[in-house]
Design a protein around this motif. Structure first.
Motif, PDB file in Angstrom:
ATOM      1  N   SER A   1      18.516  -0.652   1.582  1.00  0.00           N
ATOM      2  CA  SER A   1      18.057   0.170   2.703  1.00  0.00           C
ATOM      3  C   SER A   1      16.605   0.572   2.520  1.00  0.00           C
ATOM      4  O   SER A   1      15.838   0.617   3.483  1.00  0.00           O
ATOM      5  N   ALA A   2      16.224   0.817   1.265  1.00  0.00           N
ATOM      6  CA  ALA A   2      14.817   1.159   1.026  1.00  0.00           C
ATOM      7  C   ALA A   2      13.911   0.020   1.466  1.00  0.00           C
ATOM      8  O   ALA A   2      12.936   0.224   2.183  1.00  0.00           O
TER       9      ALA A   2
ATOM     10  N   MET B   1      13.581  -0.387   5.210  1.00  0.00           N
ATOM     11  CA  MET B   1      12.727   0.632   5.820  1.00  0.00           C
ATOM     12  C   MET B   1      11.255   0.335   5.570  1.00  0.00           C
ATOM     13  O   MET B   1      10.426   0.462   6.461  1.00  0.00           O
ATOM     14  N   ILE B   2      10.969  -0.097   4.350  1.00  0.00           N
ATOM     15  CA  ILE B   2       9.577  -0.407   4.034  1.00  0.00           C
ATOM     16  C   ILE B   2       9.071  -1.530   4.916  1.00  0.00           C
ATOM     17  O   ILE B   2       8.024  -1.434   5.540  1.00  0.00           O
TER      18      ILE B   2
ATOM     19  N   LEU C   1       8.399  -0.457   8.341  1.00  0.00           N
ATOM     20  CA  LEU C   1       7.162   0.292   8.480  1.00  0.00           C
ATOM     21  C   LEU C   1       5.942  -0.609   8.414  1.00  0.00           C
ATOM     22  O   LEU C   1       5.037  -0.526   9.232  1.00  0.00           O
ATOM     23  N   VAL C   2       5.967  -1.498   7.422  1.00  0.00           N
ATOM     24  CA  VAL C   2       4.792  -2.346   7.232  1.00  0.00           C
ATOM     25  C   VAL C   2       4.628  -3.301   8.395  1.00  0.00           C
ATOM     26  O   VAL C   2       3.532  -3.502   8.900  1.00  0.00           O
TER      27      VAL C   2
ATOM     28  N   CYS D   1       5.542  -2.849  11.362  1.00  0.00           N
ATOM     29  CA  CYS D   1       5.014  -2.081  12.479  1.00  0.00           C
ATOM     30  C   CYS D   1       3.498  -2.056  12.412  1.00  0.00           C
ATOM     31  O   CYS D   1       2.811  -2.155  13.408  1.00  0.00           O
TER      32      CYS D   1
END
Lengths: 251, 398, 312, 318
Positions: free
Chosen positions: D9-10, D13-14, D17-18, D20
């Protein structure tokens, strides 16, 4: 017989709490005087008053007087630093400084302004010999004092104290943190040191007091119950409280 | 039934908390990924050691061109253009601040351009080499080559040229050596000022000051208040107090290294004081007693035993301070200024790495690559400092 | 037998002299350290008052009342109204605290109570490293990543932003920056909670989560609140990163999170080119206002903390 | 197992974000241009010199510093490059860029008041969305004779073939003529340049828009004139006159030569004869997406109405 200390009507309070009550006693020179009593009886406080280490604690109030070599150590003009160079101290837990063995022993003389390396070397060696530690550490004087065993550390602390050439050595339960073998070594050392120094020792261990001391003082709740030759105290005490304590009925 | 519901809500909460606590990790990794992604390509030894301002070389060539044709080296990229007459390869590129320029990729050792007479100093030579930037040429027929027209146009002009009246080329520039040196100066000067004051203050407050004394408590409160002051306010202090003082003494104008260091010293003072005091607290009282019992005075005890034992704590204070100094920007924008310099003089303007980032980011087109490259350096230093402090703290066990 | 007696008397005199010297010598750096707070207040106020004095700036001098109540701020032609900036600053900081506090408290719970040692140690290090990242790096990150994210969020809501530069970006950057502070203090507060109390709760049949929320957090709330106060103080004074993503709104107050905003600190940093003149000195006035805002906020929050503490 | 889930999950999410952060914003453009669509207005931020020239050129000077006057929903971008990529990705967008970057931009440059944006039209004074870059030197040189001589040589250098080439190289628009002299031809008139001037500092300042040209000129001229030190402190056009001949000319921030990205005011910024002149022109061009088939020409009034929000759809322009 000459006295090292003459204590007269000594009272000591921590804030409102009375710790020493009307203590009057003489401590003879070149003998071993033991202070015994249950925890909190004031024996350590009394010991620390002798070289004014209690000064470091806030809220201490003292009256009465202690004379060391005929001088009132609480007098305003009395030099406490001087007193402490004359009256050395060994603590309950071995507390060598985090420095080398050499530097630990040289610390006191250096503070007195001795810088000559040769003189220092001599003082360190003599002190170690006198503390019966020299043979064990002579090859590693530059190593950290923290690496020695507990018993060795305590003898190092004794060496550190005698490096100052004191007249009196105060010992605050010096063997309570040590095993029996190390304890025996320290006791032998104390008996040896008696020839040159006046020794006042606080101990929890009554056998130890009986074994090594010449005089014994029994304190209870800040009061001096009985003070006499050691063999008298242990064989034929005058006070019942003393007897009860010695025979292990309380404390 | 009820316990089952409770069990489920419990699980939901548990996973919710777990998920949310991952946010910190995600952000940390995102910062790293972003900064490395943008900046690592730019980060090089040249960037660290290069001048910010380019050196301008100005030469000419008025001898006969030999008719020998040069051969292009094999390893040229497809977007690189080669002149067979002059033995030089050019390419369009972006400089470290993101502007177009013509990069000199290759100069043949036999090329006339490798060895040009200096236009402005008779008898001296200028040497064109790869890595430099080609700016402008006036050929002997007065045609002009401009870098804004691109590498391809430049090469075609070269191919028809017979001589050069004036050729100007520059070193790459935009290096951060000056800011790097300034930052190091700042670290050293700041520590020189702040360490003694901070340590002595901590010693006074912890070892010497009378307990429960009103005045001492006020002093202590005033020192503690410094912690809550935002760094930009320290910047104003630097601008209002330290810059004028330094200017009066040295006769220079504006922010300088000394005013910057003094400001930083005030900023890190609370860090040093509290960190030193924390270690002083951990030093067992037995040391103090043993020393006093040996007839040492209080100051001897403090400086010979206590201070020595608190060395690890002071070391962590120093490391934390270095991290703080290297990352500080807001205060320094006021206290030292934003002018980037190559030659660092302590009484003159120059700027630190963090403010260098501010400079390149607050221009008309923010330059993420350079900012990120510098950020990598700053992050690495800060993290190494913080992690070593953690290790030191773990190791201290009395 | 004994060693030669030291020349004790001379040394004694010297030692005692140095001891006295040390006592007074140590007072000097202490007073110096303490004096900086006074210096800051004194000299910044002195410079900050100058823009309002006709004796200093003649016709240019700023009307104090207009400065305090104004809703526009232009560098040229010297229209300085700080009222809306104060409101914008408080608004942005409030929102960022709103975001950061739950995240911080949950993270603190996770680290302090819910994971075994190696994992919690790792997460604590992560939070500590986040706390150590300098503001300028967060600025670069904010301008490179967060503004992009905000741009996308805005599109989802059918709004437009100035390339992502907006109050929301500011809020996010600030939230990230105060999160570690609040988390670390919360961890301390949570770890200080008496274990017996928690065990009692568990013994009464509460689940672990119920215990955490109803016993642990309730007992730790005073400490957590202290962390929040510290975090808000940080957020109010945070300058570099904020100026990079706040934009340069000239008027306000504006509560639309997708519009650009202007905080006290961004006002102090943006467009800073001169080191003399009205536009420079007015930044000291903003600094004075910032100090006052921080002190007042702190006092109010501390008063609130006392009330909260009463019921625990 | 639990750890794996955590890690997974980490990572998602990373990457979320990246990605994006780096994802391209361009959307696929369709060929049909819907004229009823709203016009999307792009503008530069208030510190931009291009913005100043643009709004002054279309007669909307109030909007230079005040976003509140602009149509609601306008989008602010932070550079020439991002303006180009924004309008490139938005088929209903309108913006403005510096003429020098039009050619490579892939955008449609609009004629202004019927005149096409070319360097020639800027120079023959028919294209009016432009501004002059001016310079002014000190008139009082008391105590700075060397500086005076160097600045005099510098001004002469600006109109040589060499100097003009550098100005053009940094996107200044100017006229060259065959009668221009080379610096080599005139340098003997300036003895100061044969001396070593390493200890002489010449203070440049004024407009930030001119900063790039001024720095390029001073850097190369320093090499040709005894390596004097060029100290650039560009703070805005308003300070050019003020610090060279006006109220601050004797203050701490005095300059030897100042630049302005506009004409000097004939009332408040009157320099002594022979101390000022024009370096070159700068032009701004209004741009729309290449798919925009509605207009090729625009008037000052139309642009002003678009930016003020009085014209909101493309059909109003058709």
């Amino acid at each position: 017989m000459e006295n090292a200390f003459t204590i007269n009507q000594l009272n000591l309070k921590y804030g409102e709490k009375k710790a020493l009550d009307q203590i009057t006693m003489d401590i003879p020179k070149n003998q071993i005087t033991a202070l015994i009593g249950p925890s909190g009886c004031g024996k350590s406080t009394l010991l620390r008053t002798l070289n004014r280490m209690n000064d470091l604690i806030d809220n201490v109030r003292i009256d009465g007087d202690i004379r060391y070599e005929e001088q009132d150590i609480f007098a305003k003009e009395y030099d406490v630093i001087n007193l402490r160079t004359k009256v050395g101290m060994v603590f309950q837990k071995p507390n060598p400084f985090p420095m080398s063995i050499f530097d630990n022993i040289a610390y006191g003389p250096r503070c007195q302004g001795i810088k000559d390396r040769k003189v220092l070397q001599e003082i360190v060696e003599r002190s170690l010999i006198n503390a019966a530690l020299y043979d064990e550490v002579k090859d590693r004087l530059k190593e950290s004092a923290k690496e020695l065993s507990g018993g060795q550390q305590q003898r190092l602390c004794i060496a550190r104290a005698i490096a100052m050439e004191p007249d009196v050595i105060l010992m605050d339960e010096p063997t309570s943190a040590l095993d029996p073998i190390a304890t025996a070594k320290i006791e032998d050392l104390i008996l040896e040191l008696k020839k040159k120094y006046t020794i006042v020792i606080v101990t929890h261990n009554m056998q130890q007091a009986a074994r090594i001391s010449d005089n014994t003082a029994f304190l209870l709740m800040g009061e001096l119950i009985e003070y006499d030759k050691t063999d008298i105290i242990f064989s034929n005490p005058k006070e019942t409280k003393t007897e009860e304590y010695i025979t292990g009925r309380f404390g | 039934m009820k316990s089952r519901k409770r069990f489920i809500t419990d699980k939901i909460y548990q996973s919710l908390i777990t998920l949310i606590s991952l946010i910190g990790l995600v952000i940390l990794i995102a910062v790293f990924v972003f900064v490395f992604n943008k900046g690592s390509s730019l980060l090089s030894w040249d960037l660290l050691t290069g001048d910010y301002y380019s050196t301008v070389y100005d030469g000419y060539y008025d001898s006969e061109l030999t008719t020998n044709l040069f051969v292009a080296p094999d390893d040229l990229d497809s977007d690189t253009y080669f002149s067979t007459r002059w033995g030089i390869a050019l390419k369009d590129d972006l400089d470290r601040e993101g502007h177009d320029y013509i990069l000199i990729v290759y100069v043949d050792t036999e090329s006339p351009l490798a060895n040009l007479p200096d236009k402005n100093n008779e008898g001296e030579m200028v040497y064109m080499a790869s890595g430099q930037s080609l700016d402008k040429i006036i050929f002997s027929d007065n045609t002009i080559m401009l870098s804004s027209k691109g590498a391809e146009a430049a090469i075609s002009q070269f191919e028809s040229a017979t001589g050069i009246k004036d050729i100007m080329f520059t070193t790459a520039g935009k290096g951060i050596r000056g800011s790097l040196i300034t930052t190091m100066y700042l670290i050293i000067l700041t520590l020189i000022v702040a360490l003694p004051i901070g340590i002595l203050t901590a010693i006074y407050l912890h070892e010497f000051a009378p307990k429960n004394n009103k005045l001492v408590n006020i002093l202590r409160r005033m020192v503690e208040m410094l912690t809550g002051v935002p760094s930009i306010i320290f910047g104003l202090l630097g601008a209002a107090v330290f810059i004028p003082i330094v200017s009066t003494v040295t006769g220079t104008e504006g922010g300088n290294l000394i005013s910057g260091s003094l400001t930083l010293a005030v900023i890190i003072l609370p860090v040093i004081i509290s960190s030193t005091e924390e270690t002083l607290k951990t030093i067992p009282d037995e040391y103090r007693q043993a020393s006093l019992a040996l007839g040492a005075t209080k100051s001897q005890t403090t400086f010979k035993v206590i201070l020595k034992s608190s060395a690890p704590g002071i070391l962590s204070a120093v490391l934390l301070s270095i991290g703080r100094i290297i990352g500080e920007s807001a205060a320094l924008i006021y206290a030292i200024g934003t002018s980037i310099k190559d030659e660092i003089i302590v009484t003159e303007r120059s700027t630190s790495l963090a403010v260098h980032i501010w400079s390149v980011m607050s221009g008309e087109t923010p330059n993420f690559e350079l900012a990120s490259a510098i950020s990598i350096i700053i992050l690495l230093v800060v993290f190494v400092m913080n992690l070593s402090v953690k290790m030191i703290v773990k190791k201290i066990s009395y | 037998m004994k060693f030669p007696i030291f020349k004790i008397w001379d040394v004694k005199k010297k030692n005692r002299f140095f001891d006295k010297l040390t006592y007074t010598g140590l007072l000097i750096p202490t007073i110096l350290s303490a004096s900086f707070v006074v210096l800051i207040i004194l000299f910044i106020t002195e410079r900050g008052v100058a823009p309002f004095l006709p004796s200093q700036y003649g016709d240019l001098s700023v009307n104090f009342l207009r400065f305090m109540t104004g809703t526009t701020w232009y560098i040229s032609p010297n229209i300085y109204g700080i009222f809306f900036i104060v409101i914008n600053t408080l608004y942005v900081v409030f929102l960022s605290a709103l975001l950061a506090v739950p995240v911080s408290v949950f993270t603190a719970l996770f680290i302090a109570k819910m994971t075994p040692k190696p994992i919690s140690g790792f997460f604590q290090t992560v939070v500590e490293l986040l706390a150590a990242i300098p503001s300028i790096v967060f600025g670069v990150f904010g301008l490179g990543v967060i503004t992009d994210v905000v741009k996308k969020i805005a599109t989802v809501f059918g709004m437009q932003t100035a390339g992502g530069i907006s109050a929301l970006s500011t809020v996010l950057v600030l939230a990230i920056m105060i999160m570690p502070t609040v988390t670390l203090l919360s961890i301390t507060a949570i770890k200080a909670v008496n274990r017996d109390m928690e065990n009692n709760s568990l013994a009464l049949g509460a689940t672990k989560i119920q215990t955490l929320f109803k016993v642990t957090l309730v007992s730790a709330k005073s400490g957590i609140f202290a962390g929040i106060i510290l975090g808000i103080g940080r957020a109010l004074g945070e300058a570099t990163a904020v100026s990079m993503v706040a934009g340069n709104a000239g008027t306000g107050p504006d509560f639309n999170i997708f519009n650009t905003t202007r905080t006290l600190t961004s006002t102090m940093l943006l467009g800073l080119k001169e080191t003399t003149g009205l536009d420079y000195d007015i930044r000291f006035s903003v600094g004075v206002v910032l100090i006052i805002v921080i002190i007042v906020t702190n006092l109010l929050l501390n008063a609130a903390k006392k009330r909260i503490g009463k019921f625990s | 197992m639990k750890k794996f889930i955590l890690l997974f999950s980490a990572l998602t999410m990373i990457f979320g974000l990246v990605s994006c952060g780096t994802e391209d914003t361009t959307t696929a453009t369709t060929s049909s241009f819907d004229q009823t669509s709203l016009i999307k207005v792009y503008t530069r931020d208030t510190t931009s010199g291009t913005r100043e020239a643009f709004f002054k050129g279309i007669g909307f000077s109030d909007a230079v510093e005040d976003n509140a006057l602009l149509v609601s929903g306008y989008i602010e971008v932070d550079g020439n490059g991002s303006m180009i990529s924004s309008v490139e990705g938005d088929e209903y967008g309108i913006g403005y860029i510096s003429l020098s970057s039009l050619e490579d931009s892939g955008l449609t440059g609009l004629s202004f008041e019927g005149v096409e944006a070319t360097e020639a039209n800027v120079l023959n004074d028919t294209y009016n969305l432009k501004r002059p870059f001016m310079y002014m030197t000190r008139s009082d040189w008391t105590g700075m004779e060397t500086e005076e001589a160097i600045v005099e040589a510098f001004v002469a250098y600006m109109s040589t073939v060499d100097g003009k080439a550098t100005i053009a190289n940094n996107s200044g628009i100017l006229e060259t003529s065959t009668s221009d002299q080379l610096w080599d031809d005139i340098k003997d008139n300036y003895d100061v340049c044969s001396l070593n001037n390493e200890n002489v500092t010449i203070r440049f300042g004024g407009s930030t828009s001119v900063e790039k040209i001024a720095k390029a000129l001073s850097a190369e001229f320093s090499a040709k004139c005894g390596n004097f030190i060029a100290d650039h402190n560009h703070t805005g056009s308003g300070d050019a006159y003020k610090r060279v001949q006006g109220s601050e000319s004797d203050g701490a921030n005095y300059l030897h030569i100042g630049f302005a990205s506009r004409s000097f005011s004939t009332e408040t910024e009157v320099g002594a004869d022979g101390t000022y002149g024009q370096m070159c022109w700068d032009a701004v061009v209004v741009v729309v997406n290449a798919d925009n088939n509605v207009i090729t020409n625009i008037t000052a009034e139309q642009v002003k109405k678009i930016y003020a929000g009085e014209i909101t759809t493309w059909s109003q322009l058709a």
